[in-house]
Design a protein around this motif. Structure first.
Motif, PDB file in Angstrom:
ATOM      1  N   SER A  35     -21.239  -6.564 -29.585  1.00  0.00           N
ATOM      2  CA  SER A  35     -22.322  -5.561 -29.066  1.00  0.00           C
ATOM      3  C   SER A  35     -21.820  -4.737 -27.945  1.00  0.00           C
ATOM      4  CB  SER A  35     -23.332  -6.202 -28.180  1.00  0.00           C
ATOM      5  OG  SER A  35     -23.173  -7.361 -27.460  1.00  0.00           O
ATOM      6  N   VAL A  82     -13.951 -12.843 -15.882  1.00  0.00           N
ATOM      7  CA  VAL A  82     -12.851 -12.059 -15.620  1.00  0.00           C
ATOM      8  C   VAL A  82     -13.265 -10.790 -14.727  1.00  0.00           C
ATOM      9  CG1 VAL A  82     -11.613 -10.234 -17.175  1.00  0.00           C
ATOM     10  CG2 VAL A  82     -12.020 -12.464 -18.139  1.00  0.00           C
ATOM     11  N   LEU A  92     -25.466  -5.714 -34.989  1.00  0.00           N
ATOM     12  CA  LEU A  92     -25.608  -6.936 -35.887  1.00  0.00           C
ATOM     13  C   LEU A  92     -24.340  -8.021 -35.479  1.00  0.00           C
ATOM     14  CD1 LEU A  92     -26.965  -6.242 -39.202  1.00  0.00           C
ATOM     15  CD2 LEU A  92     -28.406  -7.140 -37.345  1.00  0.00           C
ATOM     16  N   MET A  93     -24.726  -9.254 -35.315  1.00  0.00           N
ATOM     17  CA  MET A  93     -23.562 -10.272 -35.281  1.00  0.00           C
ATOM     18  C   MET A  93     -22.477 -10.141 -36.411  1.00  0.00           C
ATOM     19  SD  MET A  93     -25.627 -13.771 -34.363  1.00  0.00           S
ATOM     20  CE  MET A  93     -27.112 -13.101 -34.643  1.00  0.00           C
ATOM     21  N   ILE A 113     -35.811  -9.763 -22.297  1.00  0.00           N
ATOM     22  CA  ILE A 113     -37.109 -10.352 -22.902  1.00  0.00           C
ATOM     23  C   ILE A 113     -37.397 -11.391 -22.407  1.00  0.00           C
ATOM     24  CG2 ILE A 113     -37.949 -10.635 -25.290  1.00  0.00           C
ATOM     25  CD1 ILE A 113     -35.939  -9.509 -26.710  1.00  0.00           C
ATOM     26  N   SER A 120     -17.632  -9.023 -24.348  1.00  0.00           N
ATOM     27  CA  SER A 120     -18.354  -9.547 -23.057  1.00  0.00           C
ATOM     28  C   SER A 120     -19.789  -9.047 -23.287  1.00  0.00           C
ATOM     29  CB  SER A 120     -17.674  -9.131 -21.819  1.00  0.00           C
ATOM     30  OG  SER A 120     -17.474  -7.846 -21.592  1.00  0.00           O
ATOM     31  N   GLY A 164     -15.567 -13.652 -22.959  1.00  0.00           N
ATOM     32  CA  GLY A 164     -16.800 -13.888 -23.397  1.00  0.00           C
ATOM     33  C   GLY A 164     -17.094 -15.004 -24.582  1.00  0.00           C
ATOM     34  N   VAL A 218     -19.536 -13.262 -30.987  1.00  0.00           N
ATOM     35  CA  VAL A 218     -18.477 -12.583 -31.582  1.00  0.00           C
ATOM     36  C   VAL A 218     -17.108 -13.059 -30.786  1.00  0.00           C
ATOM     37  CG1 VAL A 218     -17.490 -10.037 -31.724  1.00  0.00           C
ATOM     38  CG2 VAL A 218     -19.996 -10.651 -32.035  1.00  0.00           C
ATOM     39  N   VAL A 273     -34.598 -14.522 -34.220  1.00  0.00           N
ATOM     40  CA  VAL A 273     -33.576 -13.442 -34.537  1.00  0.00           C
ATOM     41  C   VAL A 273     -34.318 -12.921 -36.025  1.00  0.00           C
ATOM     42  CG1 VAL A 273     -31.666 -13.990 -33.221  1.00  0.00           C
ATOM     43  CG2 VAL A 273     -31.756 -14.561 -35.783  1.00  0.00           C
ATOM     44  N   PHE A 274     -33.878 -11.732 -36.217  1.00  0.00           N
ATOM     45  CA  PHE A 274     -34.185 -11.337 -37.632  1.00  0.00           C
ATOM     46  C   PHE A 274     -33.390 -11.685 -38.788  1.00  0.00           C
ATOM     47  CE2 PHE A 274     -35.200  -7.834 -34.314  1.00  0.00           C
ATOM     48  CZ  PHE A 274     -36.584  -8.134 -34.376  1.00  0.00           C
ATOM     49  N   SER A 275     -32.289 -11.955 -38.610  1.00  0.00           N
ATOM     50  CA  SER A 275     -31.187 -12.147 -39.730  1.00  0.00           C
ATOM     51  C   SER A 275     -31.303 -13.624 -39.766  1.00  0.00           C
ATOM     52  CB  SER A 275     -29.939 -11.493 -39.233  1.00  0.00           C
ATOM     53  OG  SER A 275     -29.697 -11.865 -37.913  1.00  0.00           O
ATOM     54  N   GLU A 301     -15.410 -17.370 -20.163  1.00  0.00           N
ATOM     55  CA  GLU A 301     -17.211 -17.196 -20.247  1.00  0.00           C
ATOM     56  C   GLU A 301     -17.380 -17.553 -18.805  1.00  0.00           C
ATOM     57  OE1 GLU A 301     -19.615 -16.354 -22.193  1.00  0.00           O
ATOM     58  OE2 GLU A 301     -20.578 -16.755 -20.426  1.00  0.00           O
ATOM     59  N   LYS A 302     -18.406 -16.359 -18.416  1.00  0.00           N
ATOM     60  CA  LYS A 302     -18.843 -16.781 -16.815  1.00  0.00           C
ATOM     61  C   LYS A 302     -19.962 -17.525 -17.000  1.00  0.00           C
ATOM     62  CE  LYS A 302     -22.135 -12.581 -16.908  1.00  0.00           C
ATOM     63  NZ  LYS A 302     -22.159 -11.243 -16.329  1.00  0.00           N
ATOM     64  N   SER A 346     -25.550 -15.523 -22.893  1.00  0.00           N
ATOM     65  CA  SER A 346     -26.635 -14.449 -22.802  1.00  0.00           C
ATOM     66  C   SER A 346     -27.674 -14.814 -23.974  1.00  0.00           C
ATOM     67  CB  SER A 346     -26.194 -13.233 -23.566  1.00  0.00           C
ATOM     68  OG  SER A 346     -24.945 -12.795 -22.727  1.00  0.00           O
TER      69      SER A 346
HETATM   70  C1  LIG Z   1     -33.333 -10.496 -28.365  1.00  0.00           C
HETATM   71  C2  LIG Z   1     -32.180 -10.095 -29.240  1.00  0.00           C
HETATM   72  C3  LIG Z   1     -32.271 -10.156 -30.777  1.00  0.00           C
HETATM   73  C4  LIG Z   1     -31.316 -10.026 -31.647  1.00  0.00           C
HETATM   74  N1  LIG Z   1     -31.414 -10.404 -32.878  1.00  0.00           N
HETATM   75  C5  LIG Z   1     -30.320 -10.116 -33.724  1.00  0.00           C
HETATM   76  C6  LIG Z   1     -30.310 -10.372 -35.033  1.00  0.00           C
HETATM   77  O1  LIG Z   1     -31.463 -10.776 -35.792  1.00  0.00           O
HETATM   78  N2  LIG Z   1     -29.543 -10.404 -35.942  1.00  0.00           N
HETATM   79  C7  LIG Z   1     -28.285  -9.966 -35.470  1.00  0.00           C
HETATM   80  O2  LIG Z   1     -27.175  -9.980 -35.960  1.00  0.00           O
HETATM   81  N3  LIG Z   1     -28.125  -9.610 -33.936  1.00  0.00           N
HETATM   82  C8  LIG Z   1     -29.260  -9.740 -33.286  1.00  0.00           C
HETATM   83  N4  LIG Z   1     -28.922  -9.210 -31.805  1.00  0.00           N
HETATM   84  C9  LIG Z   1     -27.788  -8.600 -31.540  1.00  0.00           C
HETATM   85  C10 LIG Z   1     -26.558  -9.160 -31.276  1.00  0.00           C
HETATM   86  O3  LIG Z   1     -25.965  -9.883 -32.200  1.00  0.00           O
HETATM   87  C11 LIG Z   1     -26.473 -10.169 -30.089  1.00  0.00           C
HETATM   88  O4  LIG Z   1     -26.830  -9.480 -28.925  1.00  0.00           O
HETATM   89  C12 LIG Z   1     -25.281 -11.014 -29.755  1.00  0.00           C
HETATM   90  O5  LIG Z   1     -25.577 -12.101 -28.795  1.00  0.00           O
HETATM   91  C13 LIG Z   1     -24.182 -10.113 -29.587  1.00  0.00           C
HETATM   92  O6  LIG Z   1     -22.957 -10.730 -29.534  1.00  0.00           O
HETATM   93  P1  LIG Z   1     -21.706 -10.692 -28.603  1.00  0.00           P
HETATM   94  O7  LIG Z   1     -20.718 -11.722 -28.683  1.00  0.00           O
HETATM   95  O8  LIG Z   1     -21.275  -9.327 -28.834  1.00  0.00           O
HETATM   96  O9  LIG Z   1     -22.258 -10.703 -26.998  1.00  0.00           O
HETATM   97  P2  LIG Z   1     -22.954 -11.716 -25.909  1.00  0.00           P
HETATM   98  O10 LIG Z   1     -23.861 -12.517 -26.906  1.00  0.00           O
HETATM   99  O11 LIG Z   1     -23.777 -10.826 -24.988  1.00  0.00           O
HETATM  100  O12 LIG Z   1     -22.012 -12.254 -25.436  1.00  0.00           O
HETATM  101  C14 LIG Z   1     -21.221 -12.016 -24.442  1.00  0.00           C
HETATM  102  C15 LIG Z   1     -20.783 -13.099 -23.594  1.00  0.00           C
HETATM  103  O13 LIG Z   1     -19.841 -12.746 -22.523  1.00  0.00           O
HETATM  104  C16 LIG Z   1     -20.054 -13.264 -21.312  1.00  0.00           C
HETATM  105  N5  LIG Z   1     -19.501 -12.283 -20.169  1.00  0.00           N
HETATM  106  C17 LIG Z   1     -19.872 -11.149 -19.705  1.00  0.00           C
HETATM  107  N6  LIG Z   1     -19.166 -10.654 -18.864  1.00  0.00           N
HETATM  108  C18 LIG Z   1     -18.217 -11.519 -18.886  1.00  0.00           C
HETATM  109  C19 LIG Z   1     -17.009 -11.568 -17.725  1.00  0.00           C
HETATM  110  N7  LIG Z   1     -16.663 -10.532 -17.059  1.00  0.00           N
HETATM  111  N8  LIG Z   1     -16.173 -12.687 -17.831  1.00  0.00           N
HETATM  112  C20 LIG Z   1     -16.617 -13.696 -18.800  1.00  0.00           C
HETATM  113  N9  LIG Z   1     -17.578 -13.565 -19.563  1.00  0.00           N
HETATM  114  C21 LIG Z   1     -18.394 -12.668 -19.373  1.00  0.00           C
HETATM  115  C22 LIG Z   1     -21.359 -13.403 -21.183  1.00  0.00           C
HETATM  116  O14 LIG Z   1     -21.855 -14.288 -20.407  1.00  0.00           O
HETATM  117  C23 LIG Z   1     -21.848 -13.726 -22.618  1.00  0.00           C
HETATM  118  O15 LIG Z   1     -21.821 -15.180 -23.044  1.00  0.00           O
HETATM  119  C24 LIG Z   1     -29.814  -9.606 -31.193  1.00  0.00           C
HETATM  120  C25 LIG Z   1     -29.924  -9.307 -29.505  1.00  0.00           C
HETATM  121  C26 LIG Z   1     -30.858  -9.663 -28.810  1.00  0.00           C
HETATM  122  C27 LIG Z   1     -30.721  -9.068 -27.457  1.00  0.00           C
END
Ligand SMILES: Cc1cc2nc3c(=O)[nH]c(=O)nc-3n(C[C@H](O)[C@H](O)[C@H](O)COP(=O)(O)OP(=O)(O)OC[C@H]3O[C@@H](n4cnc5c(N)ncnc54)[C@H](O)[C@@H]3O)c2cc1C
Length: 466
Positions: free
Chosen positions: A367, A111, A377-378, A183, A154, A12, A16, A52-54, A35-36, A43
């Motif tokens: 997440s 993956v 939160l990120m 959303i 992911s 992913g 993160v 976002v809020f932060s 990254e898919k 995402s």
């Molecule tokens: C609407 C919204 C608002 C948010 N606002 C905030 C905020 O204000 N502040 C804050 O800190 N956080 C916020 N968040 C929460 C969080 O920080 C985010 O969701 C953030 O994107 C999470 O990061 P991540 O890297 O864990 O996951 P993601 O951003 O979801 O990234 C995961 C990645 O993995 C990829 N993937 C999935 N499965 C596979 C696979 N099998 N093989 C290869 N790739 C794959 C996806 O395509 C994606 O690109 C918010 C979330 C949402 C949905």
């Protein structure tokens, strides 16, 4: 430390996953990021219209910043609140383009499985020493890569929860073309589908508020736009609780805006809502449901389901993964974020110790590490990967050090005397309603670190529902 010469796989390229890659690069380890999606931050681009809020100062990982700045990148205004698209364009895309990350970044690579080289799940002999095999599909072809460790970042975005309160789709849900999850951009790219129409919004997190507020903007343009907002809970106090005390003001403001819209009668609220079936009805759709024990039928044009997300473990089947059966988060992390125990969404800082699995050198972060808990939160994820990468390279002291300070939500910052009688954390959790805040305050008064609920201990990690 095993298999030192091999790369580390990151699944992913969200905020993160890319932060993990930056940490690995800084530690002199080669990352391979799968990254898919067609781009990094895939995402985030799906909710690109959502602010976002932060502010930026909380959204950029420290190692990523160092790497980017070495390439001449200039950080955006630290106090500005980016939307999902800006997060990708101004931060994640430049990060993915840093040569030391780009060289190992595989876009359009999904993956599909992870295992131990030469060992199935049951085989124990030599397991800890064996490297991992990551299988991924790209352009319809399957490939295997051997790596020393796996960081699964992911996310959960592609696994939205269905409408049914029992966690299953209700009859007719899967066949319906009128249901959107997450959303959707109701006031932008998909405006024509929602302007002047009647929409049922199901959910009680900030995502649901976001959709409801966007639909209110459409109501200003076309007063025929009708919004029915259905909550599974009895009330909205918990959601709106942070308000002006929220140190992420945009998040507090969203709650206040929703409250005003309710007070003004612009949102038709349904509480204790439980959907039973979705029936196609020409251009519209009929929802059979109950509010409490009262049966109701609603004819609407669109349904938006924002009832959270769940992790996908299917590609981890051959690994020894241990998650809590309730929250589906790593077992040691789960009690800190279980929404049955914590209505406040505030948890203590955590790293490798809370994120380890029986499988050595395998970690779920970001997440996805929160399983079904709607709070993340990120910045939390950045601390997770700082700790985990330190562990992978054998810097055990840094892996166990806590380096996280985050803003308070305001919803938990109450005086212990009022907490017991009034119910803190923005309204009671389904069980043990005050346990989180009270236990936290008591522990802190005794000089202990508490559960991370209040304001006295530092550092404190704060998460919020989206
Ligand atoms: C609407 C919204 C608002 C948010 N606002 C905030 C905020 O204000 N502040 C804050 O800190 N956080 C916020 N968040 C929460 C969080 O920080 C985010 O969701 C953030 O994107 C999470 O990061 P991540 O890297 O864990 O996951 P993601 O951003 O979801 O990234 C995961 C990645 O993995 C990829 N993937 C999935 N499965 C596979 C696979 N099998 N093989 C290869 N790739 C794959 C996806 O395509 C994606 O690109 C918010 C979330 C949402 C949905």
């Amino acid at each position: 430390m095993q298999n030192v010469g091999l790369p580390v796989a990151v699944i992913g390229a969200g905020p993160v996953g890319l932060a993990a890659a930056a940490r690995l690069v800084e530690r002199g380890v080669e990352p391979i990021v799968f990254e898919k999606g067609a781009s990094v931050g895939a995402s985030l681009l799906e909710w690109g219209h959502v602010r976002v809020f932060s502010p930026w100062k909380y959204n950029v990982d420290d190692a990523a910043r160092r790497l980017l700045e070495s390439q001449g990148w200039e950080a955006p205004n630290p106090d500005y609140l980016p939307n999902g698209k800006e997060l990708v364009e101004e931060y994640l895309a430049p990060l993915g383009a840093v040569p030391s990350i780009r060289v190992g970044l595989k876009l359009g690579a999904t993956v599909t499985a992870v295992t131990k080289k030469g060992l199935n799940k049951v085989s124990s002999a030599g397991r800890d020493e064996a490297p991992f095999v990551v299988r991924y599909s790209e352009d319809g072809l399957e490939h295997d890569v051997v790596v020393r460790a796996v960081i699964d970042a992911s996310g959960t975005w592609s696994q939205p929860n269905p409408m049914g309160v029992h966690g299953l789709p209700v009859p007719g849900e899967q066949a319906s073309t009128k249901i959107s999850y997450g959303i959707p951009d109701v006031a932008g790219a998909r405006r024509d589908e929602f302007l002047g129409k009647r929409t049922l919004v199901i959910g009680s997190g900030h995502s649901a508020i976001n959709v409801a507020i966007a639909l209110i903007d459409l109501q200003d343009i076309d007063p025929r736009t009708e919004i029915v907002w259905a909550l599974r809970h009895q009330g909205v106090d918990r959601l709106l609780g942070g308000g002006l005390n929220d140190q992420l003001p945009e998040r507090g403001a969203l709650g206040l805006a929703a409250k005003k819209a309710m007070d003004d009668g612009r949102l038709n609220m349904l509480t204790s809502f439980c959907a039973d079936a979705v029936i196609a009805d020409g251009d519209r759709v009929t929802v059979r449901a109950r509010t409490g024990s009262e049966p109701i039928e609603l004819a609407v044009d669109q349904i938006v389901v924002t009832t959270g997300f769940r992790p996908d473990f299917s590609f981890l089947r051959e690994l020894r993964v241990e998650v809590d059966p309730t929250v589906e988060a790593p077992s040691a992390l789960s009690p800190l974020i279980d929404p049955n125990l914590h209505s406040c969404g505030t948890v203590p800082p955590h790293g490798v110790e809370e994120l380890s699995h029986p499988e050595n050198d395998f970690f779920i972060v970001g997440s996805k590490s929160y399983g079904r808990a709607p709070t993340f939160l990120m910045k939390t994820g950045y601390e997770q990967v700082r700790s985990i990468v330190a562990e992978i390279v054998g810097d055990y002291e840094a892996a166990r050090r806590v380096e996280l300070v985050l803003p308070e939500t305001g919803v938990c910052s109450v005086d212990i005397k009022t907490a017991v009688s009034a119910g803190c954390c923005g309204g009671p959790a389904p069980a043990r309603e005050d346990a989180c805040c009270v236990a936290d305050a008591v522990a802190k008064d005794e000089g202990k670190s508490g559960c991370g609920c209040g304001t006295k201990a530092a550092p404190v990690k704060v998460a919020e529902s989206v």
